[in-house]
Design an enzyme around this catalytic site. Structure first.
Site, PDB file in Angstrom:
ATOM      1  N   GLU A 166      14.636   1.825  14.304  1.00 66.62           N
ATOM      2  CA  GLU A 166      14.267   1.188  15.706  1.00 66.62           C
ATOM      3  C   GLU A 166      14.703  -0.107  15.933  1.00 66.62           C
ATOM      4  O   GLU A 166      13.998  -1.116  15.966  1.00 66.62           O
ATOM      5  CB  GLU A 166      12.727   1.165  15.421  1.00 66.62           C
ATOM      6  CG  GLU A 166      11.879   2.527  15.361  1.00 66.62           C
ATOM      7  CD  GLU A 166      10.419   2.276  14.795  1.00 66.62           C
ATOM      8  OE1 GLU A 166       9.803   1.111  14.954  1.00 66.62           O
ATOM      9  OE2 GLU A 166       9.919   3.461  14.586  1.00 66.62           O
TER      10      GLU A 166
ATOM     11  N   GLU B 282      10.845  12.630  13.195  1.00 65.42           N
ATOM     12  CA  GLU B 282       9.572  12.236  13.198  1.00 65.42           C
ATOM     13  C   GLU B 282       8.678  13.083  14.150  1.00 65.42           C
ATOM     14  O   GLU B 282       7.728  12.575  14.632  1.00 65.42           O
ATOM     15  CB  GLU B 282       9.210  10.881  13.166  1.00 65.42           C
ATOM     16  CG  GLU B 282      10.220   9.857  12.309  1.00 65.42           C
ATOM     17  CD  GLU B 282       9.821   8.526  12.411  1.00 65.42           C
ATOM     18  OE1 GLU B 282       8.579   8.049  12.870  1.00 65.42           O
ATOM     19  OE2 GLU B 282      10.732   7.600  11.903  1.00 65.42           O
TER      20      GLU B 282
HETATM   21  O1  G3I Z   1      -2.485   2.014   2.014  1.00 66.25           O
HETATM   22  C1  G3I Z   1      -3.336   0.873   2.743  1.00 66.25           C
HETATM   23  C2  G3I Z   1      -4.747   0.784   2.187  1.00 66.25           C
HETATM   24  O2  G3I Z   1      -4.898   0.492   0.734  1.00 66.25           O
HETATM   25  C3  G3I Z   1      -5.305  -0.046   3.181  1.00 66.25           C
HETATM   26  O3  G3I Z   1      -6.835   0.046   2.744  1.00 66.25           O
HETATM   27  C4  G3I Z   1      -5.422   0.147   4.592  1.00 66.25           C
HETATM   28  C5  G3I Z   1      -6.036  -0.867   5.581  1.00 66.25           C
HETATM   29  O4  G3I Z   1      -5.377  -1.073   6.771  1.00 66.25           O
HETATM   30  O5  G3I Z   1      -3.897   0.200   4.855  1.00 66.25           O
HETATM   31  C6  G3I Z   1      -3.173   0.951   4.082  1.00 66.25           C
HETATM   32  O6  G3I Z   1      -1.782   1.070   4.475  1.00 66.25           O
HETATM   33  C7  G3I Z   1      -1.717   1.673   5.861  1.00 66.25           C
HETATM   34  C8  G3I Z   1      -0.451   2.605   5.812  1.00 66.25           C
HETATM   35  O7  G3I Z   1      -0.055   3.117   6.823  1.00 66.25           O
HETATM   36  C9  G3I Z   1      -0.998   3.851   4.872  1.00 66.25           C
HETATM   37  O8  G3I Z   1      -1.990   4.618   5.487  1.00 66.25           O
HETATM   38  C10 G3I Z   1      -0.970   0.647   6.518  1.00 66.25           C
HETATM   39  O9  G3I Z   1      -1.813  -0.509   6.982  1.00 66.25           O
HETATM   40  C11 G3I Z   1      -0.538   1.110   7.787  1.00 66.25           C
HETATM   41  O10 G3I Z   1       0.280  -0.031   8.450  1.00 66.25           O
HETATM   42  C12 G3I Z   1       0.675   2.214   7.554  1.00 66.25           C
HETATM   43  O11 G3I Z   1       0.895   2.556   8.650  1.00 66.25           O
HETATM   44  C13 G3I Z   1       2.304   3.176   8.939  1.00 66.25           C
HETATM   45  C14 G3I Z   1       3.325   2.669   9.899  1.00 66.25           C
HETATM   46  O12 G3I Z   1       4.247   3.514   9.981  1.00 66.25           O
HETATM   47  C15 G3I Z   1       3.704   1.345   9.348  1.00 66.25           C
HETATM   48  O13 G3I Z   1       4.260   1.263   8.053  1.00 66.25           O
HETATM   49  C16 G3I Z   1       1.899   4.627   9.222  1.00 66.25           C
HETATM   50  O14 G3I Z   1       1.323   5.376   8.080  1.00 66.25           O
HETATM   51  C17 G3I Z   1       3.330   5.639   9.452  1.00 66.25           C
HETATM   52  O15 G3I Z   1       2.837   6.873   9.975  1.00 66.25           O
HETATM   53  C18 G3I Z   1       4.066   4.803  10.306  1.00 66.25           C
HETATM   54  O16 G3I Z   1       5.329   5.634  10.521  1.00 66.25           O
HETATM   55  C19 G3I Z   1       6.217   5.000  11.568  1.00 66.25           C
HETATM   56  C20 G3I Z   1       7.584   5.218  11.243  1.00 66.25           C
HETATM   57  O17 G3I Z   1       7.766   4.478   9.754  1.00 66.25           O
HETATM   58  C21 G3I Z   1       8.491   4.823  11.959  1.00 66.25           C
HETATM   59  N1  G3I Z   1       8.388   5.537  13.383  1.00 66.25           N
HETATM   60  C22 G3I Z   1       7.044   5.458  13.775  1.00 66.25           C
HETATM   61  C23 G3I Z   1       6.020   5.816  12.915  1.00 66.25           C
HETATM   62  C24 G3I Z   1       4.663   5.993  13.444  1.00 66.25           C
HETATM   63  O18 G3I Z   1       4.213   4.461  13.789  1.00 66.25           O
END
Ligand code: G3I
Length: 343
Positions: free
Chosen positions: A151, A259
């Site tokens: 990105e 994705e």
């Molecule tokens: O694991 C922690 C958990 O311990 C905690 O209690 C909770 C509270 O918010 O957060 C959990 O972590 C989250 C994680 O996902 C696992 O569910 C993070 O906050 C959250 O920011 C994270 O979001 C991910 C996001 O990228 C940011 O990294 C999404 O799962 C993931 O699907 C998303 O993927 C992105 C790709 O990398 C790039 N393209 C877009 C795509 C969708 O946004």
């Protein structure tokens, strides 16, 4: 019997037919026979329950990680590398004959706080090179492809203001590609984006121009990712997408549908499900027919877990399996599309 009930019986019958029509071959095998790798982004825990393992073994020739290979998880502190989950995913893939696509080596999100300590170009280069080289040396020869940068563009086609652009400058992308190529020359190097699928859109055109320039100057790059987080009720310009894929093919660049998810309104209406199914099948047909598309990776596999409902209120049900881990009609329709696709 009302019309919806009749429609759903017809649809279910079509679903059953779809399975038998594929001669019992898995999605993974059918797609691989046509030169396309199918697979999913996995959460670290997906490789353990027997039920999910069966799904993955049936569907995946390639896997990636939804989160555990990102900076913030891999290296939350400067002196701590979190190898456990990535090691386990890579071992799982090897045991099951699957390729691994590493997501991702540099991004503007999911970064650890210590990256804010970088002040100069030299700091940025040292930090990025150390990170890329450490990971790619550890897994040398075992990772099929890397999303080297994720990105990097704004919607208007300018470079996104990230910690890497700020510290290193606009050549951080080609620098990262050079470092990655030196660390593992056999690994395929990808740049991954969203809203970059349709030719004629500023972001897509800027990405194409950058990649073409890299190819002309000998910067190592093998492919680009089109994330394709789509909505069933939004227009989709297939002709513009195919034009974009074909101009990448003309300069020798592979594409990953990297994705994919097609979200739908969670309204229980058959027409919403049908629109989703139609779009998924179109995407699969494009991936099969445009030969530089090498992989079709969905961003998860079941409605138990997806980023969609939290990010798009009112939308969801974007993946192939329901919350009971049963394949939906959309999955069966996509498998049928693959089975019916001929050269
Ligand atoms: O694991 C922690 C958990 O311990 C905690 O209690 C909770 C509270 O918010 O957060 C959990 O972590 C989250 C994680 O996902 C696992 O569910 C993070 O906050 C959250 O920011 C994270 O979001 C991910 C996001 O990228 C940011 O990294 C999404 O799962 C993931 O699907 C998303 O993927 C992105 C790709 O990398 C790039 N393209 C877009 C795509 C969708 O946004």
């Amino acid at each position: 019997m009302n019309i919806n009930k009749i429609a759903s019986i017809v649809a279910v019958s079509a679903g059953i037919f779809a399975v038998t029509a594929c001669g019992g071959k898995s999605m993974r095998k059918l797609a691989a026979e046509r030169g396309l790798d199918t697979g999913y982004a996995l959460a670290a825990g997906d490789i353990y329950p027997e039920k999910t393992v069966k799904i993955l073994q049936n569907d995946c020739n390639i896997i990636t990680s939804e989160n555990c290979m990102k900076w913030g998880y891999m290296r939350p502190k400067k002196d701590f590398w979190n190898w456990g989950d990535p090691d386990a995913l890579v071992a799982f893939a090897e045991k099951n004959g699957m390729k691994v696509k590493w997501h991702t080596l540099a991004w503007h999100q999911s970064n650890p706080p210590f990256l804010a300590d970088m002040k100069t170009r030299a700091d940025g280069i040292a930090m990025l090179d150390d990170y890329i080289t450490t990971i790619m040396t550890r897994y040398k020869g075992r990772i099929y492809a890397y999303d080297v940068i994720n990105e990097m563009f704004n919607e208007d086609g300018t470079l996104r203001d990230t910690i890497w652009l700020e510290t290193i400058g606009p050549d951080y992308i080609e620098h990262a590609l050079q470092t990655a190529h030196a660390a593992d020359p056999a690994a395929k190097l990808y740049l991954n984006e969203y809203n970059n699928e349709a030719a004629g859109y500023a972001k897509s055109d800027a990405m194409y121009a950058m990649v073409k320039d890299f190819k002309e100057r000998g910067v190592p790059i093998d492919g680009i990712g089109m994330q394709l987080h789509l909505a069933a009720d939004q227009p989709f310009d297939e002709a513009a997408v195919r034009r974009n894929l074909q101009r990448y093919a003309a300069i020798g660049i592979d594409v990953s549908f990297s994705e994919v998810d097609v979200r739908k309104k969670v309204d229980g209406k058959p027409e919403s499900a049908q629109a989703q199914q139609d779009l998924y099948c179109r995407l699969m047909r494009i991936a099969l027919e445009e030969k530089n598309v090498k992989s079709f990776i969905c961003w998860g596999f079941s409605d138990i877990h997806s980023w969609v409902p939290a990010s798009f209120p009112g939308y969801g049900e974007a993946l192939f399996y329901n919350t009971a881990l049963k394949p939906k009609l959309v999955y069966k329709a996509v498998v049928k599309t693959i089975a019916e696709n001929h050269e």
